[in-house]
Design a protein around this motif. Structure first.
Motif, mmCIF file in Angstrom:
data_model
loop_
_atom_site.group_PDB
_atom_site.id
_atom_site.type_symbol
_atom_site.label_atom_id
_atom_site.label_comp_id
_atom_site.label_asym_id
_atom_site.label_seq_id
_atom_site.Cartn_x
_atom_site.Cartn_y
_atom_site.Cartn_z
ATOM 1 N N VAL A 14 0.811 -1.217 0.000
ATOM 2 C CA VAL A 14 0.000 0.000 0.000
ATOM 3 C C VAL A 14 0.844 1.267 0.000
ATOM 4 O O VAL A 14 0.331 2.355 -0.245
ATOM 5 C CB VAL A 14 -1.013 0.021 1.173
ATOM 6 N N TYR A 15 2.144 1.115 0.280
ATOM 7 C CA TYR A 15 3.077 2.247 0.237
ATOM 8 C C TYR A 15 4.473 1.683 0.069
ATOM 9 O O TYR A 15 4.791 0.612 0.595
ATOM 10 C CB TYR A 15 3.016 3.078 1.526
ATOM 11 N N SER A 16 5.323 2.427 -0.648
ATOM 12 C CA SER A 16 6.710 1.999 -0.769
ATOM 13 C C SER A 16 7.597 3.164 -1.158
ATOM 14 O O SER A 16 7.216 4.005 -1.974
ATOM 15 C CB SER A 16 6.837 0.887 -1.811
ATOM 16 N N ASP A 17 8.767 3.211 -0.544
ATOM 17 C CA ASP A 17 9.837 4.110 -0.961
ATOM 18 C C ASP A 17 11.147 3.337 -0.825
ATOM 19 O O ASP A 17 11.122 2.115 -0.650
ATOM 20 C CB ASP A 17 9.815 5.440 -0.180
ATOM 21 N N ASP A 18 12.278 4.009 -0.874
ATOM 22 C CA ASP A 18 13.568 3.315 -0.842
ATOM 23 C C ASP A 18 13.892 2.674 0.506
ATOM 24 O O ASP A 18 14.769 1.819 0.574
ATOM 25 C CB ASP A 18 14.701 4.275 -1.212
ATOM 26 N N GLY A 19 13.206 3.086 1.552
ATOM 27 C CA GLY A 19 13.544 2.589 2.873
ATOM 28 C C GLY A 19 12.476 1.786 3.569
ATOM 29 O O GLY A 19 12.761 1.066 4.530
ATOM 30 N N LEU A 20 11.220 1.903 3.095
ATOM 31 C CA LEU A 20 10.121 1.293 3.833
ATOM 32 C C LEU A 20 8.948 0.992 2.901
ATOM 33 O O LEU A 20 8.625 1.793 2.032
ATOM 34 C CB LEU A 20 9.641 2.262 4.924
ATOM 35 N N SER A 21 8.347 -0.158 3.112
ATOM 36 C CA SER A 21 7.109 -0.508 2.413
ATOM 37 C C SER A 21 6.089 -0.936 3.454
ATOM 38 O O SER A 21 6.456 -1.503 4.484
ATOM 39 C CB SER A 21 7.331 -1.671 1.445
ATOM 40 N N ILE A 22 4.827 -0.663 3.176
ATOM 41 C CA ILE A 22 3.748 -1.122 4.046
ATOM 42 C C ILE A 22 2.965 -2.174 3.280
ATOM 43 O O ILE A 22 2.526 -1.937 2.151
ATOM 44 C CB ILE A 22 2.817 0.030 4.466
ATOM 45 N N PHE A 23 2.824 -3.345 3.908
ATOM 46 C CA PHE A 23 2.079 -4.447 3.316
ATOM 47 C C PHE A 23 0.838 -4.721 4.139
ATOM 48 O O PHE A 23 0.862 -4.611 5.365
ATOM 49 C CB PHE A 23 2.942 -5.712 3.246
ATOM 50 N N LYS A 24 -0.228 -5.098 3.444
ATOM 51 C CA LYS A 24 -1.512 -5.330 4.094
ATOM 52 C C LYS A 24 -2.159 -6.575 3.504
ATOM 53 O O LYS A 24 -2.070 -6.827 2.306
ATOM 54 C CB LYS A 24 -2.419 -4.120 3.869
ATOM 55 N N ILE A 25 -2.801 -7.328 4.379
ATOM 56 C CA ILE A 25 -3.652 -8.429 3.960
ATOM 57 C C ILE A 25 -4.815 -8.454 4.947
ATOM 58 O O ILE A 25 -4.606 -8.497 6.159
ATOM 59 C CB ILE A 25 -2.897 -9.771 3.886
ATOM 60 N N GLY A 26 -6.022 -8.326 4.428
ATOM 61 C CA GLY A 26 -7.164 -8.167 5.325
ATOM 62 C C GLY A 26 -6.971 -6.903 6.149
ATOM 63 O O GLY A 26 -6.677 -5.849 5.613
ATOM 64 N N GLU A 27 -7.107 -7.029 7.460
ATOM 65 C CA GLU A 27 -6.910 -5.886 8.355
ATOM 66 C C GLU A 27 -5.505 -5.849 8.955
ATOM 67 O O GLU A 27 -5.190 -4.977 9.750
ATOM 68 C CB GLU A 27 -7.950 -5.921 9.488
ATOM 69 N N GLN A 28 -4.669 -6.807 8.576
ATOM 70 C CA GLN A 28 -3.334 -6.916 9.155
ATOM 71 C C GLN A 28 -2.308 -6.206 8.280
ATOM 72 O O GLN A 28 -2.364 -6.290 7.059
ATOM 73 C CB GLN A 28 -2.946 -8.384 9.341
ATOM 74 N N GLU A 29 -1.363 -5.521 8.927
ATOM 75 C CA GLU A 29 -0.330 -4.788 8.216
ATOM 76 C C GLU A 29 1.023 -5.006 8.878
ATOM 77 O O GLU A 29 1.108 -5.289 10.063
ATOM 78 C CB GLU A 29 -0.611 -3.282 8.238
ATOM 79 N N PHE A 30 2.069 -4.860 8.056
ATOM 80 C CA PHE A 30 3.413 -4.806 8.608
ATOM 81 C C PHE A 30 4.254 -3.874 7.742
ATOM 82 O O PHE A 30 3.925 -3.597 6.590
ATOM 83 C CB PHE A 30 4.051 -6.196 8.728
ATOM 84 N N PHE A 31 5.327 -3.375 8.342
ATOM 85 C CA PHE A 31 6.292 -2.554 7.630
ATOM 86 C C PHE A 31 7.445 -3.449 7.193
ATOM 87 O O PHE A 31 7.992 -4.196 8.008
ATOM 88 C CB PHE A 31 6.864 -1.465 8.544
ATOM 89 N N LEU A 32 7.814 -3.378 5.935
ATOM 90 C CA LEU A 32 9.019 -4.041 5.458
ATOM 91 C C LEU A 32 10.085 -2.966 5.377
ATOM 92 O O LEU A 32 9.973 -2.017 4.606
ATOM 93 C CB LEU A 32 8.790 -4.681 4.085
ATOM 94 N N GLN A 33 11.092 -3.113 6.199
ATOM 95 C CA GLN A 33 12.138 -2.105 6.312
ATOM 96 C C GLN A 33 13.350 -2.524 5.474
ATOM 97 O O GLN A 33 13.798 -3.675 5.548
ATOM 98 C CB GLN A 33 12.536 -1.974 7.779
ATOM 99 N N ASN A 34 13.856 -1.614 4.665
ATOM 100 C CA ASN A 34 15.064 -1.871 3.887
ATOM 101 C C ASN A 34 16.236 -1.863 4.860
ATOM 102 O O ASN A 34 16.917 -0.856 5.057
ATOM 103 C CB ASN A 34 15.234 -0.812 2.793
ATOM 104 N N TYR A 35 16.443 -3.002 5.489
ATOM 105 C CA TYR A 35 17.421 -3.121 6.574
ATOM 106 C C TYR A 35 18.005 -4.522 6.547
ATOM 107 O O TYR A 35 17.277 -5.506 6.356
ATOM 108 C CB TYR A 35 16.720 -2.862 7.917
ATOM 109 N N HIS A 36 19.297 -4.608 6.722
ATOM 110 C CA HIS A 36 19.974 -5.907 6.733
ATOM 111 C C HIS A 36 20.905 -5.996 7.935
ATOM 112 O O HIS A 36 21.811 -5.181 8.098
ATOM 113 C CB HIS A 36 20.771 -6.113 5.450
#
Length: 120
Positions: free
Chosen positions: A31-53
């Motif tokens: 639902v959102y993405s840039d070079d450092g962070l994306s927001i993922f959603k399924i149903g009412e649940q969400e998480f942030f995917l962080q460009n981090y290693h």
């Protein structure tokens, strides 16, 4: 005090683009993405995917995703893995002594997802 949402930050590992594709192929909506962070959603649940290693952190990070159709998720994981050849590990649905039936999935970064069957 009411809580309305809890959203974990999941590290992407070395390949942020690969991690994004993996979660999209599993049916999560980006639902959102840039070079450092994306927001993922399924149903009412969400998480942030962080460009981090940080491999040590990723290898020790776990999250639980509770689903209604565990066998359906297992079929999806198998088809996505075979079709796209993602570097993951997955263990078939198993009943554990703590009373949950779940799939253990190590995502491309090394994060362990406990995909568990919702109590009916």
């Amino acid at each position: 005090m009411n809580v309305t949402k809890l959203r974990p930050f999941i590290p992407s590992g070395k390949d942020y683009i690969l991690a994004q594709r993996f979660f999209e192929d599993l049916g999560f909506e980006k639902v959102y993405s840039d070079d450092g962070l994306s927001i993922f959603k399924i149903g009412e649940q969400e998480f942030f995917l962080q460009n981090y290693h940080n491999q040590e952190f990723q290898d020790n990070y776990m999250v639980e995703l509770e689903v209604e159709d565990l066998d359906g998720w297992w079929s999806l994981i198998q088809s996505v893995t075979l079709e796209k050849n993602y570097p993951i590990k997955a263990k078939e649905p198993t009943m554990y002594p703590w009373g949950k039936r779940e799939i253990n999935l190590i995502d491309p970064s090394g994060v362990c997802w406990h995909i568990s069957e919702a109590k009916k």
